[in-house]
Write an enzyme that holds these catalytic residues in place. Sequence first.
Site, PDB file in Angstrom:
ATOM      1  N   SER A   1      -7.125  -6.586 -86.220  1.00 46.33           N
ATOM      2  CA  SER A   1      -6.202  -6.880 -85.122  1.00 46.33           C
ATOM      3  C   SER A   1      -5.406  -7.710 -85.721  1.00 46.33           C
ATOM      4  CB  SER A   1      -7.010  -7.551 -83.943  1.00 46.33           C
ATOM      5  OG  SER A   1      -6.057  -8.066 -83.059  1.00 46.33           O
TER       6      SER A   1
ATOM      7  N   TYR B   1     -13.524 -14.165 -80.397  1.00 46.50           N
ATOM      8  CA  TYR B   1     -13.038 -12.767 -80.617  1.00 46.50           C
ATOM      9  C   TYR B   1     -12.035 -12.729 -81.927  1.00 46.50           C
ATOM     10  CZ  TYR B   1     -10.291  -8.654 -80.469  1.00 46.50           C
ATOM     11  OH  TYR B   1      -9.566  -7.430 -80.693  1.00 46.50           O
TER      12      TYR B   1
HETATM   13  N1  LIG Z   1      -6.580  -3.531 -76.704  1.00 50.21           N
HETATM   14  C1  LIG Z   1      -6.074  -4.281 -77.274  1.00 50.21           C
HETATM   15  O1  LIG Z   1      -5.149  -5.053 -77.201  1.00 50.21           O
HETATM   16  C2  LIG Z   1      -6.514  -4.478 -78.795  1.00 50.21           C
HETATM   17  C3  LIG Z   1      -5.886  -5.125 -79.694  1.00 50.21           C
HETATM   18  C4  LIG Z   1      -6.305  -5.403 -81.000  1.00 50.21           C
HETATM   19  C5  LIG Z   1      -7.300  -4.817 -81.446  1.00 50.21           C
HETATM   20  N2  LIG Z   1      -8.154  -4.020 -80.555  1.00 50.21           N
HETATM   21  C6  LIG Z   1      -9.428  -3.310 -80.966  1.00 50.21           C
HETATM   22  O2  LIG Z   1      -9.445  -2.146 -80.443  1.00 50.21           O
HETATM   23  C7  LIG Z   1     -10.947  -1.575 -80.739  1.00 50.21           C
HETATM   24  C8  LIG Z   1     -11.090  -0.825 -79.400  1.00 50.21           C
HETATM   25  O3  LIG Z   1     -10.707  -1.551 -78.328  1.00 50.21           O
HETATM   26  P1  LIG Z   1      -9.981  -0.951 -77.017  1.00 50.21           P
HETATM   27  O4  LIG Z   1      -8.786  -1.883 -76.784  1.00 50.21           O
HETATM   28  O5  LIG Z   1     -10.000   0.455 -77.079  1.00 50.21           O
HETATM   29  O6  LIG Z   1     -11.131  -1.672 -75.878  1.00 50.21           O
HETATM   30  P2  LIG Z   1     -11.778  -0.631 -74.871  1.00 50.21           P
HETATM   31  O7  LIG Z   1     -11.126   0.336 -74.004  1.00 50.21           O
HETATM   32  O8  LIG Z   1     -12.740  -1.861 -74.263  1.00 50.21           O
HETATM   33  O9  LIG Z   1     -12.628   0.114 -75.783  1.00 50.21           O
HETATM   34  C9  LIG Z   1     -13.901  -0.289 -76.699  1.00 50.21           C
HETATM   35  C10 LIG Z   1     -14.599   0.706 -77.382  1.00 50.21           C
HETATM   36  O10 LIG Z   1     -15.531   0.091 -77.954  1.00 50.21           O
HETATM   37  C11 LIG Z   1     -16.713   0.707 -77.891  1.00 50.21           C
HETATM   38  N3  LIG Z   1     -17.924  -0.073 -77.670  1.00 50.21           N
HETATM   39  C12 LIG Z   1     -17.988  -1.168 -77.558  1.00 50.21           C
HETATM   40  N4  LIG Z   1     -19.352  -1.975 -77.747  1.00 50.21           N
HETATM   41  C13 LIG Z   1     -19.834  -1.070 -78.216  1.00 50.21           C
HETATM   42  C14 LIG Z   1     -21.302  -1.073 -78.793  1.00 50.21           C
HETATM   43  N5  LIG Z   1     -21.985  -2.117 -79.084  1.00 50.21           N
HETATM   44  N6  LIG Z   1     -21.606   0.376 -79.390  1.00 50.21           N
HETATM   45  C15 LIG Z   1     -20.694   1.378 -79.554  1.00 50.21           C
HETATM   46  N7  LIG Z   1     -19.454   1.376 -79.066  1.00 50.21           N
HETATM   47  C16 LIG Z   1     -18.982   0.225 -78.446  1.00 50.21           C
HETATM   48  C17 LIG Z   1     -16.786   1.429 -76.307  1.00 50.21           C
HETATM   49  O11 LIG Z   1     -17.549   2.454 -75.903  1.00 50.21           O
HETATM   50  P3  LIG Z   1     -18.032   2.355 -74.378  1.00 50.21           P
HETATM   51  O12 LIG Z   1     -16.787   2.641 -73.435  1.00 50.21           O
HETATM   52  O13 LIG Z   1     -18.902   3.464 -74.237  1.00 50.21           O
HETATM   53  O14 LIG Z   1     -18.579   0.995 -73.839  1.00 50.21           O
HETATM   54  C18 LIG Z   1     -15.254   1.807 -76.364  1.00 50.21           C
HETATM   55  O15 LIG Z   1     -15.083   2.926 -76.714  1.00 50.21           O
HETATM   56  C19 LIG Z   1     -11.740  -2.765 -80.691  1.00 50.21           C
HETATM   57  O16 LIG Z   1     -12.167  -3.103 -82.012  1.00 50.21           O
HETATM   58  C20 LIG Z   1     -10.574  -3.818 -80.279  1.00 50.21           C
HETATM   59  O17 LIG Z   1     -11.087  -5.211 -80.874  1.00 50.21           O
HETATM   60  C21 LIG Z   1      -7.835  -3.805 -79.323  1.00 50.21           C
END
Ligand SMILES: NC(=O)c1ccc[n+]([C@@H]2O[C@H](COP(=O)([O-])OP(=O)(O)OC[C@H]3O[C@@H](n4cnc5c(N)ncnc54)[C@H](OP(=O)(O)O)[C@@H]3O)[C@@H](O)[C@H]2O)c1
Length: 180
Positions: free
Chosen positions: A57, A70
């Site tokens: 990120s 985080y």
């Molecule tokens: N959204 C942002 O602004 C942002 C910015 C920079 C980076 N990111 C990164 O992008 C990635 C995806 O996040 P997102 O934004 O798509 O958030 P999200 O909508 O909350 O999705 C998180 C994903 O991670 C999975 N997950 C969480 N804990 C897990 C575990 N213990 N085992 C297996 N799967 C797990 C969730 O699965 P379930 O739905 O089945 O729980 C979901 O598919 C993360 O690494 C986050 O740090 C996000």
Amino acid sequence: MLFANAGRGLGRDFLHQAFGEWQRVIDTNITGTLRLVQVIAQQMSARGKGKILITGSIAGLIPGTYQAVYSGTKAFLDSFSVALRHELKDSGISITCLMPGATETEFFRRADMLDTKVGSMKKQAPAEVAQSGYSALIDGDEKVVAGWKNKIQAFMTNVLPDSALAEMHTKQASPGSANH
Ligand SMILES: NC(=O)c1ccc[n+]([C@@H]2O[C@H](COP(=O)([O-])OP(=O)(O)OC[C@H]3O[C@@H](n4cnc5c(N)ncnc54)[C@H](OP(=O)(O)O)[C@@H]3O)[C@@H](O)[C@H]2O)c1
């Protein structure tokens, strides 16, 4: 191909975060990701080919006030993925780091950050972020920052002192900042 994308955030001030909550962030983002990457990369190494996309990120470039644990995990992944890429440069395995900025997903709700400026503002579409990551993975790039606004933000982290970045982050991520 491996997309090591699972992760979770955690807002609010560190002194009021429960041990189990921040431990879960570290376990998921660091330990879980590394375990997965190691097992799959070992198999790819035996075959002599593979591509891995690790979701870091731009948060890893900024001391993330009110999101400190985080942001620390993402700094770890941003660094780890480049280091591993260079360890594996003669193995046929390519490692790419996807570095999104704020994206419209479940992330901010799960991190208890809907009352923050960053949690409540309009964010980048996840399909655009996924496309950037996929293209960079296919091209074998070292890293990609998704979107031009985030590219500017990432550039600014090279110019501004950490203390200024931390104070800017407070305005975006402190509890209640959505209403200021
Ligand atoms: N959204 C942002 O602004 C942002 C910015 C920079 C980076 N990111 C990164 O992008 C990635 C995806 O996040 P997102 O934004 O798509 O958030 P999200 O909508 O909350 O999705 C998180 C994903 O991670 C999975 N997950 C969480 N804990 C897990 C575990 N213990 N085992 C297996 N799967 C797990 C969730 O699965 P379930 O739905 O089945 O729980 C979901 O598919 C993360 O690494 C986050 O740090 C996000």
